[in-house]
Scaffold this motif. Structure first.
Motif, PDB file in Angstrom:
ATOM      1  N   GLU A  68     -13.343   5.491  -9.995  1.00  0.00           N
ATOM      2  CA  GLU A  68     -13.327   6.999  -9.526  1.00  0.00           C
ATOM      3  C   GLU A  68     -12.190   7.107  -8.565  1.00  0.00           C
ATOM      4  N   TRP A  69     -11.698   6.363  -7.834  1.00  0.00           N
ATOM      5  CA  TRP A  69     -10.501   6.530  -7.021  1.00  0.00           C
ATOM      6  C   TRP A  69      -9.142   6.482  -7.894  1.00  0.00           C
ATOM      7  N   ARG A 107      -0.258  14.009  -5.109  1.00  0.00           N
ATOM      8  CA  ARG A 107       0.417  14.444  -4.088  1.00  0.00           C
ATOM      9  C   ARG A 107      -0.434  14.004  -2.720  1.00  0.00           C
ATOM     10  N   TRP A 108      -1.448  13.652  -2.974  1.00  0.00           N
ATOM     11  CA  TRP A 108      -2.399  13.380  -1.678  1.00  0.00           C
ATOM     12  C   TRP A 108      -1.957  12.118  -1.022  1.00  0.00           C
ATOM     13  N   LEU A 109      -1.374  11.145  -1.897  1.00  0.00           N
ATOM     14  CA  LEU A 109      -1.084   9.951  -1.329  1.00  0.00           C
ATOM     15  C   LEU A 109       0.176   9.979  -0.631  1.00  0.00           C
ATOM     16  N   HIS A 110       0.893  10.927  -0.707  1.00  0.00           N
ATOM     17  CA  HIS A 110       2.186  11.199   0.250  1.00  0.00           C
ATOM     18  C   HIS A 110       1.615  11.419   1.730  1.00  0.00           C
ATOM     19  N   CYS A 111       0.583  12.164   1.945  1.00  0.00           N
ATOM     20  CA  CYS A 111       0.059  12.427   3.175  1.00  0.00           C
ATOM     21  C   CYS A 111      -0.983  11.581   3.752  1.00  0.00           C
ATOM     22  N   HIS A 112      -1.750  10.814   2.824  1.00  0.00           N
ATOM     23  CA  HIS A 112      -2.771   9.997   3.043  1.00  0.00           C
ATOM     24  C   HIS A 112      -2.666   8.791   2.107  1.00  0.00           C
ATOM     25  N   PRO A 113      -1.568   7.823   2.284  1.00  0.00           N
ATOM     26  CA  PRO A 113      -1.478   6.697   1.432  1.00  0.00           C
ATOM     27  C   PRO A 113      -2.601   5.692   1.432  1.00  0.00           C
ATOM     28  N   TYR A 114      -3.473   5.930   2.314  1.00  0.00           N
ATOM     29  CA  TYR A 114      -4.721   4.945   2.497  1.00  0.00           C
ATOM     30  C   TYR A 114      -5.371   5.192   1.182  1.00  0.00           C
ATOM     31  N   ASN A 115      -5.392   6.255   0.525  1.00  0.00           N
ATOM     32  CA  ASN A 115      -6.186   6.303  -0.942  1.00  0.00           C
ATOM     33  C   ASN A 115      -5.771   5.017  -1.869  1.00  0.00           C
ATOM     34  N   ASP A 116      -4.666   4.360  -1.705  1.00  0.00           N
ATOM     35  CA  ASP A 116      -4.437   3.083  -2.695  1.00  0.00           C
ATOM     36  C   ASP A 116      -5.567   2.225  -2.409  1.00  0.00           C
ATOM     37  N   GLY A 142     -11.495   1.772   0.335  1.00  0.00           N
ATOM     38  CA  GLY A 142     -10.950   2.796   1.361  1.00  0.00           C
ATOM     39  C   GLY A 142     -11.780   3.214   2.436  1.00  0.00           C
ATOM     40  N   LEU A 143     -11.434   3.727   3.498  1.00  0.00           N
ATOM     41  CA  LEU A 143     -12.057   4.216   4.567  1.00  0.00           C
ATOM     42  C   LEU A 143     -12.403   5.518   4.608  1.00  0.00           C
ATOM     43  N   PRO A 144     -13.723   6.024   4.457  1.00  0.00           N
ATOM     44  CA  PRO A 144     -13.990   7.302   4.641  1.00  0.00           C
ATOM     45  C   PRO A 144     -14.245   7.927   5.872  1.00  0.00           C
ATOM     46  N   GLU A 145     -14.055   9.195   6.346  1.00  0.00           N
ATOM     47  CA  GLU A 145     -14.610   9.743   7.630  1.00  0.00           C
ATOM     48  C   GLU A 145     -16.144   9.688   7.616  1.00  0.00           C
ATOM     49  N   ASP A 146     -16.558   9.570   8.671  1.00  0.00           N
ATOM     50  CA  ASP A 146     -18.074   9.711   8.963  1.00  0.00           C
ATOM     51  C   ASP A 146     -18.797  10.868   8.034  1.00  0.00           C
ATOM     52  N   GLU A 147     -18.197  11.923   8.327  1.00  0.00           N
ATOM     53  CA  GLU A 147     -18.674  13.222   7.465  1.00  0.00           C
ATOM     54  C   GLU A 147     -19.080  12.888   6.147  1.00  0.00           C
ATOM     55  N   ARG A 148     -18.388  11.862   5.523  1.00  0.00           N
ATOM     56  CA  ARG A 148     -18.669  11.756   4.007  1.00  0.00           C
ATOM     57  C   ARG A 148     -19.995  11.015   3.871  1.00  0.00           C
ATOM     58  N   SER A 149     -20.600  10.681   4.915  1.00  0.00           N
ATOM     59  CA  SER A 149     -22.125  10.211   4.614  1.00  0.00           C
ATOM     60  C   SER A 149     -23.003  11.358   4.513  1.00  0.00           C
ATOM     61  N   GLU A 163       3.083  -4.403   6.103  1.00  0.00           N
ATOM     62  CA  GLU A 163       2.744  -4.198   4.732  1.00  0.00           C
ATOM     63  C   GLU A 163       2.490  -2.908   4.152  1.00  0.00           C
ATOM     64  N   ASN A 164       2.131  -2.099   5.085  1.00  0.00           N
ATOM     65  CA  ASN A 164       1.612  -0.659   4.434  1.00  0.00           C
ATOM     66  C   ASN A 164       2.512   0.499   5.183  1.00  0.00           C
ATOM     67  N   LYS A 165       3.552   0.647   4.928  1.00  0.00           N
ATOM     68  CA  LYS A 165       4.414   1.782   5.431  1.00  0.00           C
ATOM     69  C   LYS A 165       3.835   3.064   4.981  1.00  0.00           C
ATOM     70  N   GLY A 166       3.907   4.177   5.928  1.00  0.00           N
ATOM     71  CA  GLY A 166       3.322   5.371   5.689  1.00  0.00           C
ATOM     72  C   GLY A 166       3.800   6.096   4.587  1.00  0.00           C
ATOM     73  N   ASP A 167       5.320   5.865   4.299  1.00  0.00           N
ATOM     74  CA  ASP A 167       5.831   6.650   3.193  1.00  0.00           C
ATOM     75  C   ASP A 167       5.827   5.782   1.774  1.00  0.00           C
ATOM     76  N   ARG A 168       5.149   4.686   1.888  1.00  0.00           N
ATOM     77  CA  ARG A 168       5.023   3.990   0.615  1.00  0.00           C
ATOM     78  C   ARG A 168       4.706   4.648  -0.749  1.00  0.00           C
ATOM     79  N   HIS A 169       4.153   5.759  -0.976  1.00  0.00           N
ATOM     80  CA  HIS A 169       4.094   6.706  -2.157  1.00  0.00           C
ATOM     81  C   HIS A 169       4.898   7.986  -2.101  1.00  0.00           C
ATOM     82  N   GLY A 170       5.867   7.954  -1.041  1.00  0.00           N
ATOM     83  CA  GLY A 170       6.693   9.017  -1.128  1.00  0.00           C
ATOM     84  C   GLY A 170       6.510  10.018   0.176  1.00  0.00           C
ATOM     85  N   LYS A 171       7.622  10.651   0.745  1.00  0.00           N
ATOM     86  CA  LYS A 171       7.625  11.443   1.940  1.00  0.00           C
ATOM     87  C   LYS A 171       6.538  12.559   1.795  1.00  0.00           C
TER      88      LYS A 171
END
Length: 387
Positions: free
Chosen positions: A137-138, A147-156, A161-168, A343-351
């Motif tokens: 699904e991810w 483009r979401w990966l640019h501002c939120h690379p954690y989606n990789d 991945g780590l959901p916000e509590d609101e996702r519950s 190992e997880n630079k913030g711009d690893r999927h683009g700026k």
């Protein structure tokens, strides 16, 4: 295709599961409001079909989740001194949560758990098939919203991945988030649905109890936008600690606007940036107003931290938070956190590109906004960012 029928969807979910208890007398009426929202969006037949299946996914999950709570002693699980990260969007909260989550002694919510929360993982043996389901699904989400990966690379991290509590609360139809509704061509809805913070935290705690059941005991590390619900939050978790990151509100609004543009580009196409910017400025105004007025913002269970300080020395800030929460940061945990940073630079999927220009284009005077937020800056030592 005809409009979605709320009552028919409720009956279909009951038929599919053989269950009937919604665990909330007001739930059918609240669900009907969500359906009315969907029916008010111009969608083609494929969009309405996707919305139908999405609603049924959440409805059947809800029925199974609360059935588990009736048949298993989940309510006996003690959530001991959970550690929470909170703050405005785009304030470093996800990075801090990601670092806390690599502590071998910690447990964090994972997307594969909240996207498919029944049965409790501790009741299964071997590899849980929901992990592979959520990974797939991810991959679909990331392909749809690259483009979401640019501002939120954690989606990789995919399903891990780590959901916000609101996702519950997705199956409670109090929020309609992109990670629950990505297959449906509509913008997410975070405001406008009925809110009941005590009820929402009961569900959140029930989910933690289900996920903790029959699994190795670890302390919970969690992240959500709890600062506007502090009364209900501390009622639900009186022994919790909360680290609250503070960033320049003007930059929060600018970054949030462009993040939402990147997310929605793959779902509904280009969005009205002027309208989006105004919505985010108003949301920030409301949230900062709450911060300045709420007496619990001074609660001793809350540690206030500047975004700049966290970005400058993330491990130092986390070490201080552990001490604040009366926990020890083990050498193994610190090593894992330093490894994550390397190992997880913030711009690893683009700026990710954003600036206050998006607010200027929406008609805002940046100097006036800075004056407006000056009392907040002074109280928490937050400087004006230039971008």
């Amino acid at each position: 295709m005809a409009d979605l029928d709320a009552q028919q969807l409720l009956r279909e979910a009951q038929h599919r599961t053989g269950l009937s208890d919604w665990a909330d007398e007001g739930f059918p009426e609240r669900f009907a409001l969500s359906v009315a929202h969907i029916n008010g969006i111009a969608m083609d037949a494929a969009g309405r079909a996707a919305a139908t299946e999405n609603a049924l996914w959440l409805l059947t999950d809800r029925l199974k989740f609360f059935e588990d709570r009736k048949r298993l002693p989940l309510a006996e699980e003690v959530i001991d001194r959970p550690m929470f990260v909170s703050g405005e969007p785009r304030s470093g909260t996800t990075l801090m949560h990601a670092l806390l989550a690599v502590d071998p002694g910690a447990r964090a919510l994972r997307f594969w758990e909240v996207m498919h929360p029944a049965p409790p993982p501790g009741t299964l043996e071997g590899t849980d098939p929901r992990i592979a389901t959520a990974d797939a699904e991810w991959r679909e989400i990331n392909a749809k919203m690259p483009r979401w990966l640019h501002c939120h690379p954690y989606n990789d991290m995919l399903g891990d991945g780590l959901p916000e509590d609101e996702r519950s609360w997705a199956f409670d139809f109090r929020v309609m988030t992109p990670t629950a509704w990505w297959r449906v061509p509509m913008q997410n809805l975070s405001f406008g649905l009925p809110s009941d913070p005590p009820a929402q935290y009961r569900i959140h705690k029930a989910m933690l109890q289900a996920l903790q059941y029959r699994r190795p005991l670890r302390h919970w590390v969690l992240k959500g936008f709890h600062t506007t619900r502090l009364d209900a939050f501390f009622d639900a978790y009186p022994d919790a600690s909360l680290v609250w990151l503070h960033r320049d509100p003007v930059m929060v609004a600018a970054s949030s606007t462009m993040m939402m543009a990147d997310i929605m580009d793959g779902v509904v196409g280009k969005i009205d940036l002027v309208k989006e910017a105004r919505a985010h400025v108003e949301r920030v105004r409301w949230s900062i107003g709450n911060t300045m007025a709420h007496p619990l913002a001074n609660d001793p269970r809350i540690q206030h931290v500047r975004y700049r300080d966290f970005v400058t020395d993330p491990i130092g800030v986390i070490r201080a938070y552990y001490a604040f929460a009366d926990r020890s940061l083990s050498p193994e945990a610190e090593a894992a956190m330093r490894r994550y940073l390397a190992e997880n630079k913030g711009d690893r999927h683009g700026k990710f590109h954003y600036s206050t220009q998006v607010l200027v284009d929406a008609g805002y005077d940046i100097a006036a906004l800075n004056r407006e937020f000056a009392p907040f800056r002074e109280r928490f030592g937050v400087e004006i960012e230039q971008r």
